[in-house]
Design a protein around this motif. Structure first.
Motif, PDB file in Angstrom:
ATOM      1  N   ILE A   1      -9.580  -4.324  -0.916  1.00 29.91           N
ATOM      2  CA  ILE A   1      -8.641  -5.387  -0.588  1.00 29.91           C
ATOM      3  C   ILE A   1      -9.465  -6.654  -0.354  1.00 29.91           C
TER       4      ILE A   1
ATOM      5  N   LEU B   1      -9.824   2.772   1.753  1.00 29.08           N
ATOM      6  CA  LEU B   1      -9.589   1.338   1.643  1.00 29.08           C
ATOM      7  C   LEU B   1     -10.806   0.553   2.135  1.00 29.08           C
TER       8      LEU B   1
ATOM      9  N   ILE C   1       0.850  -1.209   0.000  1.00 32.30           N
ATOM     10  CA  ILE C   1       0.000   0.000   0.000  1.00 32.30           C
ATOM     11  C   ILE C   1       0.881   1.252   0.000  1.00 32.30           C
TER      12      ILE C   1
END
Ligand code: AMP
Length: 491
Positions: free
Chosen positions: A259, A307, A249
């Protein structure tokens, strides 16, 4: 894969929405959605759908297929008849909701009444809508059958059935449910089937329920390798996989990413690992209740979440515009799933990046990816532990310097404290403790207004004041954002 025959459309015409003959209200909605011209799948599907033909479409997800069936169906619906004329089945609630939203967006001004029916929530609301009369129903197979059995959904008026992500519905165990729905639709005239692949049981359904279908095979963009960089990092045996992820990352620095992990407990572990290191990470797995799932997806779609750590429930169909990156924390057991997960990035005409973290046990999957889809992962050099920690530290220092340059005024007490810390024999541990507290503290957005250290209040800081957190990189933990873990799990 279906063989090409006389029903297969060989060339995709280049055309405009006007030339397709859409009615004025739909044309306006299309323009308002910002669509300039029909995408290939839309140009290919318009005429056969409008003419009432059965249709089998092989096209990658994210190619614009909702509008491909939505636009001609909106054109065909008889709005004066408020009985369900179109039923759209999708494999997951998320996808059903997304399809419903896209259709509603395109239907502004048409007078369309529609409902999305799925398990989890809002049963009464769905019932009321169905009772009031709708033209179009979107739903998951299980919940649609439920309504059919309770006679709350009149299936006999449905003329067109859309099976979206049909292969996924079958692999999710919906084969029998789909057959039951097909048998329940006594007035059915047209089936539109969209699927990335056509496994044998799906071909059986096509033969039985869809005589002489038009076949659209946009297989040239089936995987769309060209628009996606498929890269990989080998997990360094001297580091944990999570530390490797951290390094990846930091090295890749994507503005947003999903992810993917194979197991729910891994999503949880990865999420808390990242949050503990100050990353804005949210969690999406089937343990979350429906409302929380929707909130997380909405934040991601709106670009408010950097994320998202997810299981495969986020792998199909879900459209997040501009998602630049997908990270396969675990390579999926079924390589086809790699395609679906990867399809979240590089959508429509954008470039995307799919990053895999590889361990020794992934060797077979890598070979299968190459054999089945011609995807060759480009192996990049994994950052070492030291490089990762250095990148992490450098970024934090950079961010702090930026704050100072931006004119942030630090109260005298803190300057004195810093000096004392630097002079202390345990200075390293003391600073590390400070950083730890900094990364796990509440997001700035939740701090009281005056804690941002405005010049006017520099000597007036309350006990809740904290060092600032750089915008766009605050932990989702501590109750901030949709991904907060406290109280979010379904019990
Ligand atoms: P879908 O494959 O239906 O999930 O669509 C993928 C994305 O393409 C969605 O964000 C749509 O809003 C967008 N889209 C659909 N049709 C067009 C078009 N003609 N031009 C540009 N974007 C489109």
């Amino acid at each position: 894969m279906l063989e090409q025959d006389e029903n297969t459309l060989p060339d995709i015409p280049t055309t405009t929405f006007e030339a397709l003959g859409l009615c004025e209200s739909v044309l306006t909605a299309v323009r308002e959605a910002g669509y300039k011209a029909p995408l290939p799948v839309q140009a290919a599907c318009f005429a056969p759908v409008k003419e009432g033909r059965h249709l089998v479409v092989q096209s990658r997800t994210g190619s614009g297929k909702t509008a491909a069936f939505g636009l001609p169906l909106l054109h065909r619906i008889r709005y004066e008849d408020r009985r369900p004329q179109v039923l759209i089945l999708a494999p997951t609630r998320e996808l059903a909701l997304q399809v419903h939203q896209e259709i509603e967006k395109l239907a502004v001004g048409t007078g369309l009444e529609s409902v999305c029916i799925y398990g989890g929530t809002r049963f009464t609301e769905q019932l009321e809508k169905l009772h009031a009369g709708v033209h179009l129903v979107v739903g998951t197979p299980g919940r649609v059958l439920d309504h059919h059995r309770r006679r709350t959904f009149r299936t006999d008026s449905v003329e067109t059935l859309v099976l979206d992500e049909a292969d996924e519905m079958l692999s999710a165990g919906f084969y029998e449910d789909i057959r039951k729905v097909l048998d329940a639709l006594t007035g059915l005239q047209q089936v539109l089937l969209f699927s990335a692949t056509l496994p044998p049981n799906l071909q059986g359904l096509i033969r039985k329920y869809m005589p002489e279908p038009v076949k659209v095979n946009l297989s040239q963009d089936r995987v769309d390798v060209d628009r996606i960089d498929n890269v990989a990092y080998a997990v360094d045996p001297t580091q944990t996989k999570m530390r490797t992820l951290l390094g990846v990352i930091e090295a890749e620095d994507p503005s947003a990413a999903i992810i993917f992990c194979n197991m729910r407990h891994t999503t949880e572990a990865v999420t808390s690992y990242l949050r503990r290191r100050g990353f804005d990470a949210a969690l999406l797995n089937s343990d979350l209740c429906q409302t929380d799932r929707e909130t997380v997806m909405a934040r991601m779609k709106a670009g408010h979440q950097r994320l998202l750590v997810a299981t495969d429930i986020a792998a199909r169909g879900i459209d997040i515009s501009f998602l630049p990156c997908v990270i396969h924390y675990d390579l999926p057991d079924d390589v086809q799933q790699y395609i679906h997960r990867t399809g979240r990035t590089g959508r429509v005409d954008r470039h995307g990046r799919a990053i895999s973290l590889l361990t020794l046990k992934d060797t077979t999957s890598i070979r299968r990816l190459e054999w089945s889809y011609g995807i060759k992962l480009k192996l990049l050099e994994t950052p070492t532990r030291e490089e990762t920690l250095k990148m992490l530290a450098d970024r934090r220092i950079r961010e702090m310097k930026e704050m100072i340059e931006a004119g942030r005024v630090i109260p005298d007490e803190f300057q004195v404290m810093a000096r004392e810390i630097m002079a202390d024999p345990d200075s390293e541990s003391l600073v590390a403790t400070l950083i730890d507290a900094f990364l796990t503290s509440k997001p700035l957005s939740e701090q009281p207004e005056n804690s941002h250290g405005s010049k006017h209040r520099e000597n007036d800081r309350g006990p809740s004041d904290r060092p600032p957190r750089p915008a766009g990189d605050r932990p989702a933990g501590g109750g901030g954002g949709a991904g907060g873990s406290g109280g979010r799990r379904r019990r």
